[in-house]
Motif scaffolding. Structure first.
Motif, PDB file in Angstrom:
ATOM      1  N   ALA A   1      15.075 -20.553 -16.292  1.00 50.94           N
ATOM      2  CA  ALA A   1      14.172 -21.060 -17.328  1.00 50.94           C
ATOM      3  C   ALA A   1      13.263 -22.112 -16.734  1.00 50.94           C
ATOM      4  CB  ALA A   1      14.979 -21.652 -18.501  1.00 50.94           C
ATOM      5  N   ALA A   2      12.256 -22.487 -17.517  1.00 52.59           N
ATOM      6  CA  ALA A   2      11.360 -23.572 -17.130  1.00 52.59           C
ATOM      7  C   ALA A   2      11.237 -24.530 -18.300  1.00 52.59           C
ATOM      8  CB  ALA A   2       9.993 -23.029 -16.737  1.00 52.59           C
ATOM      9  N   VAL A   3      11.300 -25.823 -18.000  1.00 59.03           N
ATOM     10  CA  VAL A   3      11.144 -26.856 -19.020  1.00 59.03           C
ATOM     11  C   VAL A   3      10.004 -27.770 -18.613  1.00 59.03           C
ATOM     12  CG1 VAL A   3      13.556 -26.791 -19.724  1.00 59.03           C
ATOM     13  CG2 VAL A   3      12.852 -28.366 -17.917  1.00 59.03           C
ATOM     14  N   MET A   4       9.445 -28.463 -19.598  1.00 64.59           N
ATOM     15  CA  MET A   4       8.299 -29.326 -19.328  1.00 64.59           C
ATOM     16  C   MET A   4       8.552 -30.718 -19.870  1.00 64.59           C
ATOM     17  SD  MET A   4       4.310 -28.883 -20.458  1.00 64.59           S
ATOM     18  CE  MET A   4       4.003 -27.729 -19.141  1.00 64.59           C
ATOM     19  N   THR A   5       8.120 -31.702 -19.087  1.00 69.03           N
ATOM     20  CA  THR A   5       8.150 -33.090 -19.526  1.00 69.03           C
ATOM     21  C   THR A   5       6.993 -33.821 -18.883  1.00 69.03           C
ATOM     22  OG1 THR A   5       9.375 -35.162 -19.434  1.00 69.03           O
ATOM     23  CG2 THR A   5       9.824 -33.589 -17.691  1.00 69.03           C
ATOM     24  N   ASP A   6       6.221 -34.541 -19.698  1.00 68.99           N
ATOM     25  CA  ASP A   6       5.045 -35.268 -19.198  1.00 68.99           C
ATOM     26  C   ASP A   6       4.138 -34.382 -18.352  1.00 68.99           C
ATOM     27  OD1 ASP A   6       5.743 -37.585 -20.463  1.00 68.99           O
ATOM     28  OD2 ASP A   6       6.702 -38.479 -18.716  1.00 68.99           O
ATOM     29  N   LYS A   7       3.928 -33.150 -18.822  1.00 65.72           N
ATOM     30  CA  LYS A   7       3.019 -32.184 -18.207  1.00 65.72           C
ATOM     31  C   LYS A   7       3.521 -31.621 -16.887  1.00 65.72           C
ATOM     32  CE  LYS A   7      -1.205 -34.060 -20.274  1.00 65.72           C
ATOM     33  NZ  LYS A   7      -2.561 -34.545 -20.024  1.00 65.72           N
ATOM     34  N   ALA A   8       4.695 -32.021 -16.437  1.00 69.68           N
ATOM     35  CA  ALA A   8       5.254 -31.462 -15.217  1.00 69.68           C
ATOM     36  C   ALA A   8       6.283 -30.405 -15.592  1.00 69.68           C
ATOM     37  CB  ALA A   8       5.902 -32.554 -14.374  1.00 69.68           C
ATOM     38  N   THR A   9       6.160 -29.210 -15.022  1.00 66.06           N
ATOM     39  CA  THR A   9       7.073 -28.109 -15.317  1.00 66.06           C
ATOM     40  C   THR A   9       8.180 -28.052 -14.268  1.00 66.06           C
ATOM     41  OG1 THR A   9       5.289 -26.845 -16.333  1.00 66.06           O
ATOM     42  CG2 THR A   9       7.255 -25.628 -15.691  1.00 66.06           C
ATOM     43  N   VAL A  10       9.426 -27.961 -14.733  1.00 68.89           N
ATOM     44  CA  VAL A  10      10.585 -27.943 -13.844  1.00 68.89           C
ATOM     45  C   VAL A  10      11.352 -26.646 -14.069  1.00 68.89           C
ATOM     46  CG1 VAL A  10      12.713 -29.125 -13.178  1.00 68.89           C
ATOM     47  CG2 VAL A  10      10.744 -30.451 -13.950  1.00 68.89           C
TER      48      VAL A  10
ATOM     49  N   ARG B   1      -6.977 -31.207  -2.587  1.00 62.41           N
ATOM     50  CA  ARG B   1      -5.518 -31.063  -2.556  1.00 62.41           C
ATOM     51  C   ARG B   1      -4.931 -31.075  -3.966  1.00 62.41           C
ATOM     52  NH1 ARG B   1      -0.894 -33.717  -2.916  1.00 62.41           N
ATOM     53  NH2 ARG B   1      -1.901 -35.668  -3.547  1.00 62.41           N
ATOM     54  N   LEU B   2      -5.389 -32.008  -4.775  1.00 65.01           N
ATOM     55  CA  LEU B   2      -4.861 -32.116  -6.130  1.00 65.01           C
ATOM     56  C   LEU B   2      -5.276 -30.928  -6.992  1.00 65.01           C
ATOM     57  CD1 LEU B   2      -5.470 -35.926  -6.765  1.00 65.01           C
ATOM     58  CD2 LEU B   2      -3.258 -34.786  -6.537  1.00 65.01           C
ATOM     59  N   ALA B   3      -6.504 -30.445  -6.812  1.00 61.10           N
ATOM     60  CA  ALA B   3      -6.961 -29.289  -7.591  1.00 61.10           C
ATOM     61  C   ALA B   3      -6.114 -28.065  -7.287  1.00 61.10           C
ATOM     62  CB  ALA B   3      -8.431 -29.008  -7.296  1.00 61.10           C
ATOM     63  N   GLU B   4      -5.773 -27.874  -6.028  1.00 64.85           N
ATOM     64  CA  GLU B   4      -4.947 -26.730  -5.645  1.00 64.85           C
ATOM     65  C   GLU B   4      -3.538 -26.864  -6.210  1.00 64.85           C
ATOM     66  OE1 GLU B   4      -3.855 -23.158  -4.326  1.00 64.85           O
ATOM     67  OE2 GLU B   4      -5.891 -24.000  -4.267  1.00 64.85           O
ATOM     68  N   ALA B   5      -2.994 -28.086  -6.161  1.00 60.07           N
ATOM     69  CA  ALA B   5      -1.648 -28.304  -6.702  1.00 60.07           C
ATOM     70  C   ALA B   5      -1.627 -28.089  -8.210  1.00 60.07           C
ATOM     71  CB  ALA B   5      -1.174 -29.715  -6.357  1.00 60.07           C
ATOM     72  N   ALA B   6      -2.685 -28.536  -8.897  1.00 56.59           N
ATOM     73  CA  ALA B   6      -2.742 -28.372 -10.352  1.00 56.59           C
ATOM     74  C   ALA B   6      -2.843 -26.901 -10.735  1.00 56.59           C
ATOM     75  CB  ALA B   6      -3.927 -29.148 -10.919  1.00 56.59           C
TER      76      ALA B   6
ATOM     77  N   SER C   1      -1.894 -24.277  -9.018  1.00 56.21           N
ATOM     78  CA  SER C   1      -0.688 -23.532  -8.650  1.00 56.21           C
ATOM     79  C   SER C   1       0.545 -23.991  -9.417  1.00 56.21           C
ATOM     80  CB  SER C   1      -0.432 -23.669  -7.147  1.00 56.21           C
ATOM     81  OG  SER C   1      -0.172 -25.026  -6.797  1.00 56.21           O
ATOM     82  N   GLY C   2       0.403 -25.077 -10.194  1.00 57.26           N
ATOM     83  CA  GLY C   2       1.532 -25.583 -10.973  1.00 57.26           C
ATOM     84  C   GLY C   2       2.536 -26.365 -10.160  1.00 57.26           C
ATOM     85  N   THR C   3       2.162 -26.822  -8.965  1.00 56.84           N
ATOM     86  CA  THR C   3       3.099 -27.549  -8.110  1.00 56.84           C
ATOM     87  C   THR C   3       2.852 -29.057  -8.122  1.00 56.84           C
ATOM     88  OG1 THR C   3       1.642 -27.215  -6.184  1.00 56.84           O
ATOM     89  CG2 THR C   3       3.374 -25.564  -6.577  1.00 56.84           C
ATOM     90  N   ALA C   4       1.882 -29.526  -8.918  1.00 56.16           N
ATOM     91  CA  ALA C   4       1.608 -30.962  -8.977  1.00 56.16           C
ATOM     92  C   ALA C   4       2.814 -31.702  -9.545  1.00 56.16           C
ATOM     93  CB  ALA C   4       0.370 -31.231  -9.824  1.00 56.16           C
ATOM     94  N   THR C   5       3.121 -32.858  -8.991  1.00 53.26           N
ATOM     95  CA  THR C   5       4.264 -33.646  -9.438  1.00 53.26           C
ATOM     96  C   THR C   5       3.870 -34.539 -10.610  1.00 53.26           C
ATOM     97  OG1 THR C   5       3.759 -35.488  -7.929  1.00 53.26           O
ATOM     98  CG2 THR C   5       5.119 -33.680  -7.071  1.00 53.26           C
TER      99      THR C   5
END
Length: 463
Positions: free
Chosen positions: A38-47, A360-365, A367-371
């Motif tokens: 599963a995936a959960v979200m908190t403060d816009k970060a998906t885990v 760098r940040l645009a790519e992370a955002a 791809s969903g890998t931004a912290t």
């Protein structure tokens, strides 16, 4: 065989709960260790939540969009061995139920709902995957009770005689359909063109049963004389995940911040020429420049003169937190929705460093890998729609900040220089300010300072 209960782990420091935004499995699936469940979200970060063991899915403890507390059971697996369910704990599931279990009303509906309390003193409500089942159930219920379905049940389109309704075939132009006045009146009230209804009576005469069969084929078959179809579908979409958080954030900003928006026209011909010239001098260590790094450096210089623009306002206690570091949020559109990655300490970065960090940040955002850290902590924000930026916008401030700058699209327009019209690259800068903290005069001074720097870009490089 035993059962293994998986609970929502601690997904971040200080986080007490998270929203379930995606299931990667369903009841009955076989999973392997480390497979994403599963995936959960908190403060816009998906885990993502991985499986610690191999096993078969017996029970899912939440629906998409539910908020789950850290430590709460979210999933049960049938595993080899004893599992981790405490001895004496209830193990009601599809795999371990007695041959003749007592029916649970809440578990009806296709076997997807499974009651699975964790212990004798605690009971976890059954869950289903997504909203499809409830939607289908509502549609089936409508089909069994609505008079528009002509006595058929559950959406069945068979006629009372047992045969399928023939497909509607338009009559030749000018041919008048045969029907009694009562049938014509009923068709008129239902918005049905009788020329589209196939009659089952002698000589193709249309009866009430033909109207019912036509209606049973659904609203998409209702056509008017022009041949255009009505569409009465209503698609209910639950607001979950990032879209729900965006809605909450925008509601908070719009309801608590009195906005003032200031729009100014800027001649960006010079800075665009400089940008093109710098991009021609390709170096491996230098990224390609866009307008944004120039705007970021101009903001840093303008904030040095007006530090109150680089603040967070805690309106709960009435305190303005004026920051020394300029942390610029860049509103970015991703497949999941709008996020705001943050370029930290822009005051300590040059043009190329700003550009590299932006990339760098645009790519992370995307791809969903931004912290979480990369998506929080901004003190002022830039929003840009690029080539679709429009003539002017009214940006919504990113609460609790006090200012946001909106970049509109660049257009070539004739501009009068005092003696003649010349083609110039013009762009509007649309900026919003928290009027509780920033007066209109201060907002204008800030934007005019940025305008001067962008129109004479050499000043950006002068300390």
């Amino acid at each position: 065989m035993g059962e293994h209960v998986i609970k929502l782990p601690d997904v971040g420091e200080g986080v007490a709960e998270a929203e379930l935004v995606e299931w990667h499995v369903k009841i009955g699936d076989m999973v392997r260790e480390d497979m994403v469940l599963a995936a959960v979200m908190t403060d816009k970060a998906t885990v993502e939540i991985p499986s610690p063991v191999d096993g078969e899915i017996l029970w899912l403890g939440a629906d998409i969009g539910d908020t789950v507390a850290v430590g709460s059971p979210i999933l049960r697996l049938k595993v080899a061995g004893d599992g981790n369910v405490a001895e004496g704990g209830s193990q009601t599931s599809e795999a371990s139920a007695a041959p003749t279990p007592t029916p649970d009303p809440s578990s009806q509906g296709g076997g997807e709902r499974v009651s699975s309390p964790i212990a004798e003193t605690e009971s976890t409500p059954p869950a289903t995957i997504g909203a499809v089942q409830s939607k289908n159930a509502r549609e089936a219920e409508m089909g069994s009770s609505s008079p528009l379905w002509g006595g058929t049940r559950g959406g069945d389109t068979t006629l009372s005689s047992g045969g399928k309704a023939p497909p509607a075939a338009p009559r030749p132009e000018g041919e008048k359909p045969l029907a009694s006045p009562a049938v014509r009146q009923r068709a008129k009230e239902a918005g049905i063109d009788l020329r589209q209804v196939t009659g089952s009576g002698p000589a193709g005469r249309i009866g009430h049963e033909d109207i019912e069969a036509f209606l049973a084929r659904g609203p998409r078959q209702l056509r008017n004389s022009s041949g255009l179809a009505r569409n009465d579908d209503v698609n209910d979409i639950k607001l979950v995940g990032l879209r729900r958080k965006i809605a909450e954030k925008m509601t908070l900003s719009a309801s608590r911040i009195p906005h003032i928006t200031y729009v100014e026209e800027i001649d960006v011909t010079a800075v665009e020429d400089l940008r093109a010239a710098l991009n021609k001098e390709k170096r491996a260590e230098r990224p390609k420049l866009t307008l944004l790094p120039f705007l970021m450096r101009a903001m840093v210089k303008a904030i040095a003169d007006q530090p109150q623009l680089n603040s967070l306002f805690d309106d709960e206690v009435g305190i303005i937190h004026q920051h020394g570091g300029v942390h610029i949020g860049i509103a970015a559109q991703t497949p999941s929705g709008l996020v705001v990655p943050v370029v930290r300490h822009a005051e300590a970065r040059d043009i190329w460093d700003c550009a590299a960090e932006l990339n760098r940040l645009a790519e992370a955002a995307k791809s969903g890998t931004a912290t979480r850290d990369e998506l929080s902590g901004s003190t002022i924000t830039i929003t840009s729609l690029g080539a679709m930026g429009g003539v002017a916008t009214t940006p919504v401030i990113n609460h609790p900040e006090v200012a946001i700058l909106g970049v509109n699209k660049i257009m070539v327009r004739p501009m009068w220089d005092g003696t003649q019209f010349l083609p110039r690259k013009m762009m509007n800068l649309s900026s919003s300010f928290d009027h509780r903290i920033i007066d209109g005069w201060d907002a204008a001074v800030f934007v005019q300072r940025i305008k001067a720097l962008l129109e004479t870009p050499a000043l950006i490089f002068v300390d």
